[in-house]
Each structure stands twice: as structure tokens, then as C-alpha cells.
Design a protein around this motif. Structure first.
Motif, PDB file in Angstrom:
ATOM      1  N   GLY A   1       0.751  -1.244   0.000  1.00  0.00           N
ATOM      2  CA  GLY A   1       0.000   0.000   0.000  1.00  0.00           C
ATOM      3  C   GLY A   1       0.779   1.289   0.000  1.00  0.00           C
ATOM      4  O   GLY A   1       1.009   1.862   1.060  1.00  0.00           O
TER       5      GLY A   1
ATOM      6  N   VAL B   1      -7.239  -4.331   5.782  1.00  0.00           N
ATOM      7  CA  VAL B   1      -6.833  -2.939   5.563  1.00  0.00           C
ATOM      8  C   VAL B   1      -7.102  -2.104   6.809  1.00  0.00           C
ATOM      9  O   VAL B   1      -6.231  -1.350   7.274  1.00  0.00           O
ATOM     10  CB  VAL B   1      -7.566  -2.352   4.340  1.00  0.00           C
ATOM     11  CG1 VAL B   1      -7.385  -0.837   4.283  1.00  0.00           C
ATOM     12  CG2 VAL B   1      -7.049  -2.983   3.064  1.00  0.00           C
TER      13      VAL B   1
ATOM     14  N   ARG C   1      -1.806  -2.305   4.521  1.00  0.00           N
ATOM     15  CA  ARG C   1      -2.419  -2.489   3.208  1.00  0.00           C
ATOM     16  C   ARG C   1      -3.348  -1.318   2.929  1.00  0.00           C
ATOM     17  O   ARG C   1      -3.822  -0.662   3.853  1.00  0.00           O
ATOM     18  CB  ARG C   1      -3.222  -3.795   3.160  1.00  0.00           C
ATOM     19  CG  ARG C   1      -2.439  -5.007   2.704  1.00  0.00           C
ATOM     20  CD  ARG C   1      -1.325  -5.388   3.634  1.00  0.00           C
ATOM     21  NE  ARG C   1      -0.670  -6.633   3.224  1.00  0.00           N
ATOM     22  CZ  ARG C   1       0.240  -7.257   3.935  1.00  0.00           C
ATOM     23  NH1 ARG C   1       0.638  -6.753   5.088  1.00  0.00           N
ATOM     24  NH2 ARG C   1       0.780  -8.366   3.505  1.00  0.00           N
ATOM     25  N   GLY C   2      -3.612  -1.077   1.632  1.00  0.00           N
ATOM     26  CA  GLY C   2      -4.367   0.117   1.296  1.00  0.00           C
ATOM     27  C   GLY C   2      -5.338  -0.059   0.151  1.00  0.00           C
ATOM     28  O   GLY C   2      -5.966  -1.106  -0.028  1.00  0.00           O
TER      29      GLY C   2
ATOM     30  N   ASP D   1       3.352  -3.384  -5.670  1.00  0.00           N
ATOM     31  CA  ASP D   1       1.925  -3.216  -5.948  1.00  0.00           C
ATOM     32  C   ASP D   1       1.518  -3.826  -7.290  1.00  0.00           C
ATOM     33  O   ASP D   1       0.600  -4.655  -7.340  1.00  0.00           O
ATOM     34  CB  ASP D   1       1.561  -1.728  -5.896  1.00  0.00           C
ATOM     35  CG  ASP D   1       0.708  -1.415  -4.685  1.00  0.00           C
ATOM     36  OD1 ASP D   1       0.915  -2.056  -3.646  1.00  0.00           O
ATOM     37  OD2 ASP D   1      -0.174  -0.543  -4.785  1.00  0.00           O
TER      38      ASP D   1
END
Length: 603
Positions: free
Chosen positions: A136, A380, A346-347, A165
Motif C-alpha cells: 500500500g 486494511v 495495506r491500502g 503493488d
């Protein structure tokens, strides 16, 4: 008119609300010194599933998916533009390991965590495990900005997040193609060919797009005012073309395009990157609000206690194991390895890609495919909240942060600079003097003040200095134009409110003054370099006075009548410049740095 039986917003009102909440949450986080990502998630959840004010699918419609996809592409492109290979230096070995070894190890460990922790079937776990390679960049950047990590661990986390990513997205594509072969009549040969063609096309498109932009800008084929629009159009075109060939390969294409431009040494690179950073802040805010508001609480009801076990296994076992094994045999200190191992938020990319593949797996009838999206959101939220509140304290505990106390960087090795540095040191404020003239730093070195020989604007200075440990910069050289250049160049990074310079020696003569839009804030009540150096030459000194309940600010004013106030240091150690637009209220435990005239010094 809208149906009165249906609560909802118009698309324009919905987009305006998303923008206001996203930027507002980041501003409030800055004011309260809290993780911005946490407040954005909270705002999205409150206006979405909790109060039902905003439902992106209802209020914005089918454009939500494409908007999120384009936003993620722009975010990854901006991240690629920060990956200058010349600045990687001592972190290069660690980055290579985290990408080459960390990606496959992360895939395997995440798949195992999903199967044994969350109880997800192997097929869905393999696809989701590939997506979990990503850490992320949309989350890492705000966290690094807030935690002020040392340069090398910050570079490790940033490079890993941005490079891995697109790798995670492609790993998910690879696993999904295998699942498709196992559940349909499609052959493995066809699936492999499609994957290879997509990767090759994405790589070529990214490289051609980056090289084309670099050549066009360098040769002046695009005027300055059109560079950003042309860059955006080419970026979206590259993303769309690559995604048409192989879904999710556009992320790889835009990352490569950004990497090519970052290493092309473009004269206008700084302006392009600055604009992209501003756009990314807006996009990150919007995407997080949209995704949080789109959450369906009923999907979370499908989860049980094993979802919590899965999150714990990922944070405490899978991530640390992946990083520590990947970095075995490197010369990285153990403290940096531990910090990177304990940091894996995490995103946006994880949620967006997981939602897409979760729907596809469920459509194929793959067991537990419908659990992918809710598990992704839970992961997330858990990692963002955890790392948002712990990264800074853990970094300080390991000695890998800029420190709790704000530092001051003085540009210019004059007599006044040395006196100010020594006084700040007495006040226990970290301070550094920099000057491109070595002889001007001799007195500072003899006095035990930290120095840096070189131009503060050079690439060498950016690599050699831990600039994140400084909160304020004072340009104090005898060259007004250079002071203005330093403050103008560093203002976007440090904030204009934290950049100060001396008054121009010829201030008041309009044909000599520089534009008011350039430079930093005023310092020392409009005194110039000549004024300060002249006063020091006549015997003026800098003094440090601590205020108490018995000896307050009014008492100091009476005792040091006519003295020149320079700085006031609050009880937390933050220096404040007293001027027309900022005059703090001084109380006990404040420290005042002021210039005593020769007469006051003698008395």
C-alpha cells in the motif's frame, strides 16, 4: 426530482462531500497529530454504512469503479516518479531482496495464512494471497511523512510498496488464470499466453510512454503550461491500453512509466512531481472515503472469529517471516530489519483488486470467493489503524526516527548563525549549520556545533542529510537571492510556515525586490544580514531566558527593554518566530532567544 422515498445525494453533491471529508480528515489529522488514514476511514464508514448519508453506488453510479481504477493508476504513477535509482544507494540491496524474494515469499505465506487462519479454500487463498503482496503506497506515504523515519528504512518501505503493488496485482491475475483453467474448459496454454502477452505489452507501453514524455519535454516539443495536461493524457492512455490487453496489467505499465520519467533527469521534473503529489493527496483522500462508504456491513457478517486469527497471523507471522527471510545475509542493521518486518499496512490497491477478483471467483463458483472482499477490508482497517498509531513510537524505540524534538537547520555559516546555533543548543534544540564554504564552518566545528559542508540544495545534501529530523529552516546567508532560492525550493517539503529568511538588504527599492510569492517568512523583525552582523561586530550577544511563574514575559520585557526578540521555544521544544502573523502567548517554561545590544550586554 429525486424520489422522496429514497434518501440520496446528487452525483455533484456526493463528489463534493467526498472531497470535503477527505481533505478535511487529512487537515484534522495534521492538527491533532493523528494518522490521516485512520480519520479518512472513520469518516467514510460514518457517512456510509453507519448513517447512510452517502452510498457511492447509489449516488455516483457505475462510475465509481472506473474512478477508483484511474485514481489508483495515478497514485502508482506518482509513486513510480519518486523511485530515482540514483537515490537508492545503500538501500538497493534490501529493496532487491524485498522484491525478488519478498514477493514470492509473501505470496506463499499469505496464502497459508488465508487457508489455515481464515479457513479459505486453496483456490481463493491463492488468488487473494497474490493480492496481499502489496503493502500500500497510498498508506505508506502518509505514515512515513508523519513518523519521520530515517532515510534507509523509509526508502525500503516506500520502494517495496510501490514496486510490489503491480507485482501483487499480476500475481493475482496469474493465480486467477489457473483457477479459471481448473473450473472451465480454458486451456493452460491459452491462459499462459494471455498472461505473458499482457506483461510484455504493459512493460513496453510503460517504457515507451515514459521515454516519449521525457524526449518531448527535453526537446521543448511541449510548452510549459501544457506539460501536466499532456502527462495526464499519456498516463491514462497507457493505463487504458494495457488494461485492455490484460486486466490489472495497467498498474505495471504506469509504474514503469513513472520510473522511467523519474530517472530521465528532466529539467521540469520537480514541478511535475510536486503537482502529482498534490493530485495524489486529493485522490488518496477520495478513494479511501469512497471505499469506506461503499462497505456493506452485511458482508462483514459472513466473517467469524477466524477473520481475527487471519489478521493476527498476517501481522505477527507472515509479514515478519517474509521480510526477515528476504533480508538474510544483507548488511542492514537488525533494527531496520525489525522495523520493516513489523510494518506492512495495506491500502487502496488491495481493497480495489480484491473486490474485483472476489466477484469473479464467486461467479465461477469457487468456494469462499465471496469472503475475499470482506477479508480484504478487515485487513486494511486493522493494519492501517495498527501501523498508523505504532509506526512512530516503534521507530523512536528502535532509534530510527528523526526524534521527538523538532530540529532547526541554519543555512549560512556567519557569526550570527553560530551564535544562534549555540543558543539553540543550550535550549536543547537539535541544530545543524550548512554552508558551501568550508572556512565559514570552522568556528562552528570548533564550538562543537554540527555542520554540513555543501550546498543544501544539492543531491549530495539530500542523500547525506536526514532532512526529516528538521522541522524548520532559516536561510541566513549574505546572499539575498540564494536565501530566496533555498526557501522557495524547500517550502513545498517543509511547509511555508516553517521556512524563514532574512530581510533583503535593499528592501524598499521596488526595482531590486524579488516577487512576494517567492521566498520564506520574515525573521528578526525585518533585519538584514548586514544589520545582524553589524550588531554582532559591535558587541551584541544572543541570550536565552527561561520564563517562570515568578519571572514572566512582562517581567522580561521590563528588564530587557529594547531587546530584539528572535525566537520563543515552547515547553515541547518547538521554536516559534514572533512576527506579525504569528505571536504566541508566552507562559511558564517557555524559553526566549533574544539579541542583547552592546549596552544591555555590558549591563
Amino acid at each position: 426530482m429525486a424520489n422522496p422515498d429514497t434518501l440520496g445525494l446528487s452525483p455533484i453533491n456526493a463528489i463534493a462531500l467526498v472531497g470535503a471529508l477527505g481533505v478535511g480528515a487529512q487537515w484534522l489529522a495534521w492538527r491533532l497529530q493523528l494518522p490521516g488514514i485512520v480519520l479518512m476511514l472513520l469518516a467514510g464508514v460514518l457517512i456510509g454504512p453507519i448513517f447512510g448519508i452517502l452510498d457511492p453506488a447509489r449516488d455516483i453510479g457505475p462510475l465509481v469503479g472506473p474512478m477508483v481504477s484511474v485514481a489508483v493508476a495515478i497514485i502508482l504513477f506518482e509513486g513510480g516518479m519518486t523511485l530515482n535509482l540514483h537515490r537508492l544507494n545503500d538501500a538497493s540491496q534490501g529493496v532487491k531482496r524485498l522484491v525478488v524474494l519478498g514477493a514470492p515469499l509473501g505470496w506463499l505465506s499469505s496464502t497459508a495464512a488465508l487457508h489455515y487462519g481464515a479457513g479459505v479454500g486453496w483456490q481463493a487463498a491463492a488468488v487473494f494471497g497474490g493480492i496481499m503482496i502489496v503493502t500500500g503506497p497510498t498508506v505508506i506515504a502518509p505514515l512515513l511523512r508523519q513518523a519521520k523515519l530515517s532515510r534507509r528504512p523509509a526508502a525500503l518501505l516506500q520502494w517495496e510498496a510501490i514496486v510490489n503493488d503491480p507485482i501483487g496485482a499480476l500475481a493475482a491475475v496469474l493465480a486467477f488464470e489457473v483457477v479459471v483453467v481448473l473450473n472451465t474448459a480454458e486451456t493452460i496454454t491459452h491462459a499462459t499466453q494471455a498472461l505473458l502477452v499482457g506483461v510484455v505489452v504493459a512493460t513496453l507501453l510503460g517504457w515507451v510512454g515514459g521515454q516519449g514524455i521525457a524526449r518531448a519535454f527535453r526537446r521543448g516539443w511541449v510548452p510549459e503550461y501544457m506539460k501536466v495536461p499532456v502527462l495526464f493524457v499519456v498516463l491514462i492512455a497507457v493505463f487504458a491500453a494495457s488494461d485492455t490487453v490484460l486486466h490489472e496489467s495497467g498498474l505495471l505499465a504506469v509504474t514503469i512509466m513513472g520510473l522511467v520519467i523519474a530517472n530521465a533527469d528532466l529539467p521540469s521534473y520537480a514541478e511535475l512531481r510536486r503537482f502529482k503529489e498534490h493530485a495524489t493527496i486529493l485522490l488518496v483522500s477520495g478513494v479511501f472515503i469512497l471505499l469506506a462508504a461503499s462497505l456493506d456491513l452485511s458482508t462483514l457478517a459472513q466473517l467469524n472469529w477466524r477473520a481475527g486469527l487471519f489478521v493476527a497471523v498476517v501481522i505477527l507471522l507472515a509479514r515478519p517471516l517474509t521480510v526477515l527471510v528476504s533480508l538474510l545475509g544483507t548488511d542492514l542493521p537488525w533494527r531496520e530489519r525489525v522495523l520493516v518486518a513489523l510494518t506492512g499496512p495495506r491500502g487502496v490497491v488491495l481493497v480495489a483488486v480484491a473486490g474485483l477478483f472476489g466477484e469473479r471467483l464467486a461467479a465461477l463458483g469457487v468456494p469462499d470467493g465471496e469472503l475475499v472482499a470482506p477479508l480484504a477490508f478487515v485487513l486494511v482497517v486493522a493494519t492501517v489503524v495498527l501501523h498508523g498509531f505504532t509506526l512512530g513510537p516503534v521507530a523512536r524505540l528502535l532509534g530510527l526516527s528523526g526524534g521527538r524534538k523538532p530540529g532547526v537547520l541554519l543555512v549560512g555559516g556567519s557569526r550570527f548563525s553560530l551564535a544562534l546555533a549555540e543558543t539553540l543548543h543550550k535550549a536543547e534544540v537539535p541544530v545543524l549549520i550548512t554552508d558551501p564554504n568550508r572556512s565559514r564552518l570552522r568556528a562552528a566545528r570548533q564550538a562543537g556545533v554540527r555542520t554540513y559542508y555543501g550546498d543544501i540544495l544539492s543531491e549530495c545534501a539530500e542523500e547525506a542529510l536526514e532532512l526529516q529530523q528538521f522541522d524548520q529552516i532559516f536561510a541566513l546567508t549574505d546572499n539575498d537571492a540564494y536565501n530566496t532560492l533555498v526557501t522557495t525550493d524547500l517550502a513545498p517539503e517543509f511547509g511555508r510556515g516553517n521556512i524563514f529568511q532574512l530581510a533583503h538588504a535593499k528592501e524598499g527599492q521596488a526595482h531590486h525586490d524579488l516577487p512576494s510569492t517567492l521566498g520564506g517568512r520574515g525573521f528578526a523583525d525585518g533585519l538584514s544580514y548586514g544589520d545582524l552582523e553589524g550588531a554582532m561586530g559591535r558587541g551584541a550577544t544572543l541570550r536565552l531566558t527561561r520564563l517562570t511563574d515568578a519571572f514572566g514575559y512582562s517581567a522580561w520585557q521590563a528588564e530587557a527593554a529594547g531587546a530584539q526578540m528572535l525566537l520563543a521555544i515552547d515547553p515541547k521544544g518547538m521554536p516559534h518566530v514572533q512576527n506579525a502573523d504569528h505571536s504566541p502567548v508566552f507562559g511558564p517554561e517557555w524559553q526566549l532567544i533574544w539579541m542583547a545590544s552592546p549596552e544591555v550586554a555590558t549591563a
